[in-house]
Design an enzyme around this catalytic site. Structure first.
Site, short mmCIF file in Angstrom:
data_model
loop_
_atom_site.label_atom_id
_atom_site.label_comp_id
_atom_site.label_asym_id
_atom_site.label_seq_id
_atom_site.Cartn_x
_atom_site.Cartn_y
_atom_site.Cartn_z
CD1 TRP A 323 -3.02 1.40 0.79
CD2 TRP A 323 -1.47 2.46 2.03
NE1 TRP A 323 -3.51 2.65 1.10
CE2 TRP A 323 -2.58 3.32 1.85
CE3 TRP A 323 -0.39 2.90 2.76
CZ2 TRP A 323 -2.61 4.60 2.39
CZ3 TRP A 323 -0.42 4.18 3.30
CH2 TRP A 323 -1.52 5.02 3.11
CG HIS A 324 3.27 2.44 3.28
ND1 HIS A 324 2.58 1.48 3.99
CD2 HIS A 324 3.23 3.57 4.05
CE1 HIS A 324 2.16 1.99 5.13
NE2 HIS A 324 2.54 3.25 5.19
N GLY A 325 3.70 1.75 -1.40
CA GLY A 325 4.36 2.07 -2.66
C GLY A 325 4.58 0.84 -3.52
CG PHE A 478 2.92 6.75 0.60
CD1 PHE A 478 3.85 6.04 -0.13
CD2 PHE A 478 3.33 7.43 1.72
CE1 PHE A 478 5.18 5.96 0.28
CE2 PHE A 478 4.66 7.36 2.15
CZ PHE A 478 5.57 6.63 1.41
#
Length: 478
Positions: A323-325, A478
């Site tokens: 989710w963060h990248g 993000f």
């Protein structure tokens, strides 16, 4: 446009609040907020405003269909799957298509050219908000909103649409149409906003400058940074990422209070934690609770045996990292925490209970410190160089004049920045407030702080921002 910019503070937000306070009914106030939010979002990329409108439309439509067919389990479930599937497909295309194609190319050699897909600002945040809305309607926890423009308002509110906190519709459903802003809450909101602004403009930006000096982007200068410089750079990045993101949440919560919305806390001083488990109860709370309620528990949580629990945690933390990248370092970062959380659940928590509290605190800070090193570098080779360099194995030495001067010049700032990551100041203020009835001096001091405090903080932040073009915001990616 970021919250910590003079354009936002003195023009956009000031003008929005003036018009908002001028109009009378809640419906008109909502129109003001919606127009302002769409302008704010379009500022970072007008064409992606259409994507936001489309994703809000999808959630609005399928939530209504889920409620309409609530007596038919098959149709209702089908609407849920299609609604969430479309949201995830759009998120996947814009955020992960390039990453997937890059990995396919490494294996197969095709495609020859990988298209450059620009990541729309805030898509990870508002996608999760819209998914939570549809799921909560499916579960019967909230009634569907019949007015599309109010669903759009919910997901596009400029306070939190581009970087959180992830607000669930059921938490603000009533406030969207029936809130009543109160003067004391507006005062608390102003205070919270200015605290976040100073945290960002003064502390996070200064930490970022030191971190970027000690951890340069170019490989050759990076290899030449002494070991103690790398340790200092990692420490400043650790402080920066908390101060940066929590500052944004502070400002979002403060602006919400000014217009009658009550967003839940997103950070609760995570660096004072005694275990990694506790750290993740305090860090980015809205994201952690999202994965708990919409992924971990639906997968079975800890109700289906130890093996299934570990598998469920693996899925959750792999997704948390992703989710963060769209990069393998983020997946590695998520799985890094998965390992420690499983170890704590199975072994370490019982052992830590028998040790002095300081031991658990030091252990947690060490785990988090090295976790941020994994998080920072999308190039996995640079993580290896960083770890080797911290031991002086890059032929980089342990200290030089630049590192010594940087540390000496910033020692007092570093101490204050560390204190800013703890509840020391907040607890001191609460202690003073509890004694206002018995100590007259505290009573007047509290009034001075409440009235003059936000003004002083605003002036400090303004002075820090004037002429300073270095104003990064980490979570925009993000």
């Amino acid at each position: 446009m970021v919250f910590s910019s003079l354009l936002f503070i003195y023009l956009f937000f000031a003008l929005t609040m003036f018009v908002y306070c001028y109009v009378g009914t809640i419906q008109k106030k909502n129109v003001v907020l919606l127009v302002a939010s769409l302008i704010f979002y379009a500022w970072g990329g007008p064409k992606y405003l259409l994507l936001l409108l489309l994703m809000a439309l999808i959630s609005w439509f399928f939530a209504i269909q889920i409620h309409h067919f609530r007596k038919s389990t098959v149709v209702k479930r089908g609407c849920l799957v299609i609604g969430i599937g479309l949201q995830l497909a759009l998120l996947g295309y814009f955020k992960y298509a390039g990453f997937i194609l890059e990995n396919v190319k490494r294996i197969t050699g095709v495609p020859e050219v990988i298209p450059e897909i620009v990541l729309p600002i805030g898509i990870s945040f508002y996608t999760f908000q819209l998914i939570s809305y549809v799921v909560d309607v499916y579960r019967g926890e909230v009634a569907p909103q019949r007015k599309y423009w109010l669903v759009l308002l919910y997901c596009s509110l400029f306070h939190q649409c581009i970087a959180g906190p992830i607000v669930r519709y059921k938490d603000v459903a009533r406030e969207i149409e029936h809130r009543r802003p109160k003067i004391p809450e507006m005062g608390r909101g102003i205070n919270r906003f200015t605290i976040g602004l100073v945290k960002k403009a003064v502390f996070a930006n200064s930490c970022a400058q030191i971190a970027d000096t000690m951890l340069p982007e170019a490989i050759i200068p990076f290899n030449s940074v002494p070991a103690l410089g790398l340790w200092l750079g990692a420490l400043m990045y650790m402080l920066q990422i908390y101060l940066d993101f929590s500052a944004y949440s502070d400002m979002a919560i403060g602006m919400g209070l000014m217009v009658g919305f009550h967003y839940k806390e997103n950070f609760n001083y995570p660096y004072i934690s005694d275990t990694v488990t506790e750290f993740w109860r305090r860090w980015h709370i809205s994201l952690s609770s999202f994965f708990r309620d919409y992924v971990y528990i639906p997968l079975g949580g800890n109700r289906k045996g130890a093996g299934r629990t570990i598998f469920n945690l693996f899925i959750v933390w792999a997704l948390t990292g992703l989710w963060h990248g769209a990069s393998w370092n983020f997946v590695l970062w998520g799985l890094y925490y998965f390992v420690f959380l499983v170890l704590e659940k199975r072994v370490l928590l019982d052992k830590l209970k028998n040790l002095p509290k300081a031991a658990g605190h030091i252990y947690t800070l060490v785990v988090v410190y090295f976790g941020w090193i994994i998080f920072k570098f999308t190039d996995l080779s640079r993580i290896g160089l960083m770890l080797k360099g911290m031991l002086g194995l890059n032929h980089n030495g342990f200290m030089n004049m630049e590192v010594a001067v940087t540390f000496k010049n910033n020692i007092f700032f570093i101490i204050v920045a560390v204190i800013a990551c703890t509840p020391l100041a907040a607890n001191g203020y609460k202690w003073m407030c509890r004694r206002c009835k018995t100590v007259v001096l505290f009573k007047y001091l509290r009034r001075v702080i409440e009235v003059a405090g936000p003004v002083v903080l605003l002036l400090l932040a303004t002075m820090a921002l004037v002429g300073n073009s270095y104003n990064p915001f980490l979570y925009f990616q993000f």
